[in-house]
Design an enzyme around this catalytic site. Structure first.
Site, mmCIF file in Angstrom:
data_model
loop_
_atom_site.group_PDB
_atom_site.id
_atom_site.type_symbol
_atom_site.label_atom_id
_atom_site.label_comp_id
_atom_site.label_asym_id
_atom_site.label_seq_id
_atom_site.Cartn_x
_atom_site.Cartn_y
_atom_site.Cartn_z
ATOM 1 N N ASP A 85 0.860 -1.185 0.000
ATOM 2 C CA ASP A 85 0.000 0.000 0.000
ATOM 3 C C ASP A 85 0.905 1.247 0.000
ATOM 4 O O ASP A 85 1.804 1.365 0.846
ATOM 5 C CB ASP A 85 -0.859 -0.046 1.285
ATOM 6 N N HIS A 86 0.703 2.155 -0.939
ATOM 7 C CA HIS A 86 1.436 3.427 -0.998
ATOM 8 C C HIS A 86 2.961 3.284 -0.982
ATOM 9 O O HIS A 86 3.642 3.949 -0.191
ATOM 10 C CB HIS A 86 1.009 4.364 0.139
ATOM 11 N N HIS A 119 -8.143 9.228 3.775
ATOM 12 C CA HIS A 119 -7.824 8.179 4.751
ATOM 13 C C HIS A 119 -8.314 8.605 6.131
ATOM 14 O O HIS A 119 -8.113 9.742 6.539
ATOM 15 C CB HIS A 119 -6.303 7.980 4.827
HETATM 16 P P1 13P Z 1 -9.187 4.160 5.460
HETATM 17 O O1 13P Z 1 -8.250 4.121 6.632
HETATM 18 O O2 13P Z 1 -9.961 5.426 5.364
HETATM 19 O O3 13P Z 1 -10.051 2.950 5.410
HETATM 20 O O4 13P Z 1 -8.262 4.138 4.138
HETATM 21 C C1 13P Z 1 -7.414 3.052 3.901
HETATM 22 C C2 13P Z 1 -6.607 3.252 2.681
HETATM 23 O O5 13P Z 1 -7.035 3.872 1.718
HETATM 24 C C3 13P Z 1 -5.252 2.672 2.653
HETATM 25 O O6 13P Z 1 -4.580 2.962 1.462
#
Ligand code: 13P
Length: 292
Positions: free
Chosen positions: A80-81, A178
């Site tokens: 993620d990211h 987020h």
């Molecule tokens: P949330 O924490 O708002 O659910 O977002 C998670 C997210 O997009 C992780 O990349």
């Protein structure tokens, strides 16, 4: 069963459902996602943010791989990211089957160049790549980052971005952030914008910031090309709110096998409901895993 994101989302995109991508920052969350996915006969994605891998360390991924491989339902392990080629390389070496290159803060051409570099590397080893165009917002308390100001994804630029980078999936900025929204913040999902992107871009779209949004908007987004929904905050809050209650009710308790099950169960119930909402419940049967 462990597969890559391209194979996972092809089925979701064609059948108009979305697969939840849940941030697993400890072994309890791995259990939550696997238990929920198996109970719902749903595909699922376990994703780890660079901040989270710093917490759990590289060897944690071997545990996630082992757990996912043993399951009958399809799983992806996703970065993620990711913010650099170093993050991408580290994740490929650790055994992720999918990575995100998030260069969305860079000017358009530089975002293209950085994302293409990640694609050239990852595709060599059949790891799929998510890019991001536009900026997703950030709320207090979330460690997943994001921008103070949301820059909505431009549909024409999105088409060029996908073509020039060769990415498998595109994260779009359509109003979400987020974390938990402050009451004053407009966080409605801009469905008209999403529709325009979906018309121009023919690969699965990704919605970040999947927590704390109205169910109706999520359902609508899934009708317009969203095939992956990132969800972290809602699951973590369900877990830690229950853990707080258990700790308050049992101030002298200290054994994980006493403290964790109720919290794990609370988070599992939340994830099961999200799978129903995203439309992925029951969809594991659509995957012909022997043919992948
Ligand atoms: P949330 O924490 O708002 O659910 O977002 C998670 C997210 O997009 C992780 O990349």
């Amino acid at each position: 069963m462990l597969i890559n994101m391209r194979d996972l989302l092809k089925v979701a995109y064609e059948n108009k459902f979305a697969v939840g991508s849940f941030n697993v920052a400890n072994s309890e969350f791995v259990k939550v996602v696997i238990n929920a996915a198996e109970a719902q006969n749903s595909p699922a994605i376990m994703q780890i943010h660079p901040n989270e891998i710093d917490l759990v360390t590289d060897s944690f991924v071997a545990y996630v791989r082992e757990a996912a491989s043993k399951s009958k339902v399809p799983f992806v392990i996703h970065l993620d990211h990711g913010a650099s080629i170093k993050d991408i390389t580290r994740s490929i070496r650790n055994g992720y089957t999918s990575v995100m290159m998030d260069a969305s803060h860079l000017p358009f051409e530089e975002n293209i160049a950085a994302t293409r570099e990640a694609v050239e590397l990852a595709h060599l080893v059949d790891v799929s790549v998510e890019g991001e165009l536009g900026t997703i917002g950030s709320n207090e308390g979330s460690s997943e980052g994001g921008a103070d100001e949301i820059l909505y994804t431009n549909p024409d630029e999105a088409a060029i971005f996908v073509e020039q980078t060769g990415i498998d999936t595109l994260a779009v900025a359509v109003g979400t952030s987020h974390g938990i929204y402050p009451q004053t913040k407009d966080h409605s999902i801009k469905i008209d914008r999403l529709q325009q992107i979906h018309e121009k871009v023919k690969i699965p779209l990704v919605l970040h910031g999947g927590s704390d949004n109205p169910d109706e908007e999520i359902r609508e987004a899934v009708k317009h090309g969203i095939a992956k929904i990132n969800l972290s905050t809602d699951m973590k809050r369900a877990f830690y709110n229950q853990l707080r209650k258990t700790l308050d009710a049992n101030p002298n308790a200290y054994e994980p096998d006493f403290l964790m099950p109720e919290a794990t169960q609370a988070a599992t119930e939340l994830v099961k409901k999200k799978m129903d909402l995203f439309g992925s419940t029951g969809k594991a049967s659509l995957y012909k895993l022997g043919e992948l």
